[in-house]
Design a protein around this motif. Structure first.
Motif, PDB file in Angstrom:
ATOM      1  N   ASN A  19     -22.255  26.922 -11.223  1.00 13.10           N
ATOM      2  CA  ASN A  19     -21.013  27.729 -11.290  1.00 13.10           C
ATOM      3  C   ASN A  19     -19.950  27.746 -10.299  1.00 13.10           C
ATOM      4  O   ASN A  19     -20.167  26.959  -9.413  1.00 13.10           O
ATOM      5  CB  ASN A  19     -21.745  29.355 -11.457  1.00 13.10           C
ATOM      6  N   ILE A  38     -14.488  25.648 -13.278  1.00 16.42           N
ATOM      7  CA  ILE A  38     -15.461  24.904 -14.206  1.00 16.42           C
ATOM      8  C   ILE A  38     -14.783  24.999 -15.762  1.00 16.42           C
ATOM      9  O   ILE A  38     -14.629  26.546 -16.186  1.00 16.42           O
ATOM     10  CB  ILE A  38     -16.851  25.390 -14.109  1.00 16.42           C
ATOM     11  N   ARG A  40     -14.824  25.802 -19.561  1.00 16.72           N
ATOM     12  CA  ARG A  40     -15.924  26.472 -20.461  1.00 16.72           C
ATOM     13  C   ARG A  40     -15.586  26.320 -21.773  1.00 16.72           C
ATOM     14  O   ARG A  40     -14.286  26.307 -21.926  1.00 16.72           O
ATOM     15  CB  ARG A  40     -16.210  27.912 -19.856  1.00 16.72           C
ATOM     16  N   ASN A  47     -20.718  26.709 -19.649  1.00 17.44           N
ATOM     17  CA  ASN A  47     -20.160  25.510 -18.918  1.00 17.44           C
ATOM     18  C   ASN A  47     -20.179  24.034 -19.752  1.00 17.44           C
ATOM     19  O   ASN A  47     -21.105  23.567 -20.382  1.00 17.44           O
ATOM     20  CB  ASN A  47     -21.259  25.213 -17.805  1.00 17.44           C
ATOM     21  N   SER A  49     -19.635  21.050 -18.322  1.00 16.30           N
ATOM     22  CA  SER A  49     -20.271  20.154 -17.320  1.00 16.30           C
ATOM     23  C   SER A  49     -19.106  19.115 -16.663  1.00 16.30           C
ATOM     24  O   SER A  49     -19.345  18.291 -16.220  1.00 16.30           O
ATOM     25  CB  SER A  49     -21.190  19.027 -17.944  1.00 16.30           C
ATOM     26  N   GLY A  51     -15.301  20.056 -13.801  1.00 16.68           N
ATOM     27  CA  GLY A  51     -14.673  21.253 -13.259  1.00 16.68           C
ATOM     28  C   GLY A  51     -13.594  20.537 -12.177  1.00 16.68           C
ATOM     29  O   GLY A  51     -13.656  19.212 -12.250  1.00 16.68           O
TER      30      GLY A  51
END
Length: 92
Positions: A19, A38, A40, A47, A49, A51
């Motif tokens: 997070n 991140i 989303r 998430n 994966s 960011g």
């Protein structure tokens, strides 16, 4: 008044359990961290994966990238996009 320039790092292959606070804690020691994000899913807010972390100083961004590349965060090794780094910082 314009927003100051920032220097961002793309982080790929993040753990689904990672997070924003995990990113903040991991990257804050390198200095001028101004934002962590991140990406989303719009549908379910899960998430995706990947960011970004952004720094005010390019030196802080470089230090963070060099120190954190390949380090485990939430059980996965951090990855960044080398091409972006080379495009920004190469002198030709």
């Amino acid at each position: 008044m314009s927003k100051p320039s920032t220097f961002g790092l793309f982080l790929g292959d993040l753990s689904l359990f990672c997070n924003e606070e995990d990113l903040r804690v991991a990257f804050q020691p390198f200095g001028s961290l101004v934002e962590v994000r991140i990406k989303r899913s719009k549908e379910n807010k899960k998430n995706l994966s990947y960011g970004f972390v952004e720094f005010l100083s390019p030196i802080d961004a470089i230090r963070a990238m060099q120190a954190m590349d390949g380090k485990l965060l939430c059980g996965r090794a951090l990855k960044y996009v080398a091409e972006l780094f080379e495009a920004i910082f190469s002198v030709q």
